[in-house]
Write a protein that holds these residues in place. Structure first.
Motif, PDB file in Angstrom:
ATOM      1  N   LYS A  25      32.237   3.303   0.631  1.00 14.38           N
ATOM      2  CA  LYS A  25      32.238   3.450  -0.825  1.00 14.38           C
ATOM      3  C   LYS A  25      32.899   2.259  -1.527  1.00 14.38           C
ATOM      4  CE  LYS A  25      30.577   7.706  -1.552  1.00 14.38           C
ATOM      5  NZ  LYS A  25      29.512   8.047  -2.515  1.00 14.38           N
ATOM      6  N   GLU A  80      29.122   5.444  -5.996  1.00 17.49           N
ATOM      7  CA  GLU A  80      28.418   4.331  -5.371  1.00 17.49           C
ATOM      8  C   GLU A  80      28.133   4.634  -3.899  1.00 17.49           C
ATOM      9  OE1 GLU A  80      31.403   4.197  -6.664  1.00 17.49           O
ATOM     10  OE2 GLU A  80      31.296   3.042  -8.516  1.00 17.49           O
ATOM     11  N   ASN A  81      27.015   4.106  -3.416  1.00 18.13           N
ATOM     12  CA  ASN A  81      26.639   4.250  -2.009  1.00 18.13           C
ATOM     13  C   ASN A  81      26.717   5.714  -1.549  1.00 18.13           C
ATOM     14  OD1 ASN A  81      26.488   1.378  -1.881  1.00 18.13           O
ATOM     15  ND2 ASN A  81      28.687   1.294  -1.511  1.00 18.13           N
TER      16      ASN A  81
END
Length: 226
Positions: A25, A80-81
Motif C-alpha cells: 500500500k 491505493e493498490n
C-alpha cells in the motif's frame, strides 16, 4: 494518514503478512520489535490486553489486533493498490479462504511438525496435506490467488514458501511435495521471488532456532502430560 506503528516480531508469519500489506500500500510505518514473547512488554500488554499477542497495528495511537483484522483495516484505510477483489462474491471467497488458511493450514502444519513419530504424526501429515489440496484447486489457472497481481489471499498464504519449509525441516517431514501440489509449488516460487516480499522475510537460521525451541517445548509438555 497519520502515524503508523507495528508492534511485531520478525519470526512471526502473522506479523510479516501485515508488513507485506503496508508495503504494498506504500504506507510508511515504524516497526517496534517485541523481543521476548514469553516476557511480554508493557507496550504490548497495554495495546493488546485481551490476547497479549503480536501483531498490533497502531494508527493515530489507536490499536488494532489480530492479523486478518489488521489486513482488513489497512485495505479500508488506504485505498491505493487494492488487495481484495471488487466483486462482493469474490471478496467473500477471499475472506473464507483466508480464514481457512489460518484455521486449517497454518495450525495443521504446526500439528504435523510437533507431533512425535507414529500414528499421530501420520494422521497430522495427512490432515495437513488434505488442507493444502483445497488450496491447490484455488490456484488453478492463475499465477497468484489474486490473479495476475498478488492480493489479500496471497499475503495470507505467503507463509507457505518460507515458514512451511522450516516447519518441514524441524518436523522431519514433507508436506508441500512438488509432485502432489505442482500448482501451489509454482505459486510459492513466484511469490517468494517478488523483491518487496523477500525483503520482509526473516533469515532461515533465525526461524529454525525459533521453531526448534517451540517444538522442543511442545514435545516436552506432551511427554510430561499426566
Amino acid at each position: 494518514m497519520g502515524e503508523v506503528k507495528l508492534i511485531a516480531t520478525t519470526q512471526s508469519l502473522f506479523c510479516t503478512r501485515v508488513e507485506w500489506a503496508l508495503k504494498l500500500k506504500g504506507v510508511e510505518y515504524e516497526f517496534i520489535e517485541e523481543e521476548d514473547l514469553r516476557n511480554k512488554s508493557p507496550l504490548l500488554l497495554k495495546y493488546n490486553p485481551v490476547h497479549k499477542k503480536v501483531p498490533v497495528l497502531l494508527h493515530h495511537g489507536k490499536p488494532i489486533a489480530e492479523s486478518l483484522v489488521i489486513l482488513e483495516y489497512i485495505e479500508e484505510t488506504w485505498k491505493e493498490n487494492p488487495l481484495l477483489p471488487q466483486d462482493p462474491y469474490e471478496r467473500a471467497l477471499a475472506r473464507f479462504w483466508a480464514q481457512f488458511l489460518g484455521d486449517k493450514c497454518v495450525f495443521g502444519a504446526w500439528e504435523a511438525a510437533h507431533k512425535a513419530e507414529g500414528e499421530e504424526n501420520t494422521k497430522a501429515i495427512e490432515s495437513a496435506q488434505e488442507s493444502l489440496a483445497f488450496l491447490e484447486k484455488q490456484i488453478a489457472g492463475k499465477k497468484y490467488f489474486g490473479g495476475e497481481e498478488i492480493g489479500f489471499l496471497d499475503i495470507v498464504a505467503g507463509w507457505i514458501p518460507h515458514w512451511l519449509s522450516v516447519m518441514e525441516e524441524v518436523g522431519g517431514m514433507k508436506l508441500l511435495e512438488a509432485e502432489k501440489f505442482p500448482l501451489l509449488h509454482e505459486w510459492a516460487h513466484n511469490f517468494i521471488q517478488i523483491p518487496l516480499i523477500r525483503e520482509c522475510i526473516p533469515p532461515r537460521e533465525k526461524l529454525l532456532d525459533y521453531f526448534n525451541a517451540s517444538i522442543s517445548y511442545m514435545r516436552s509438555l506432551a511427554t510430561n502430560k499426566p
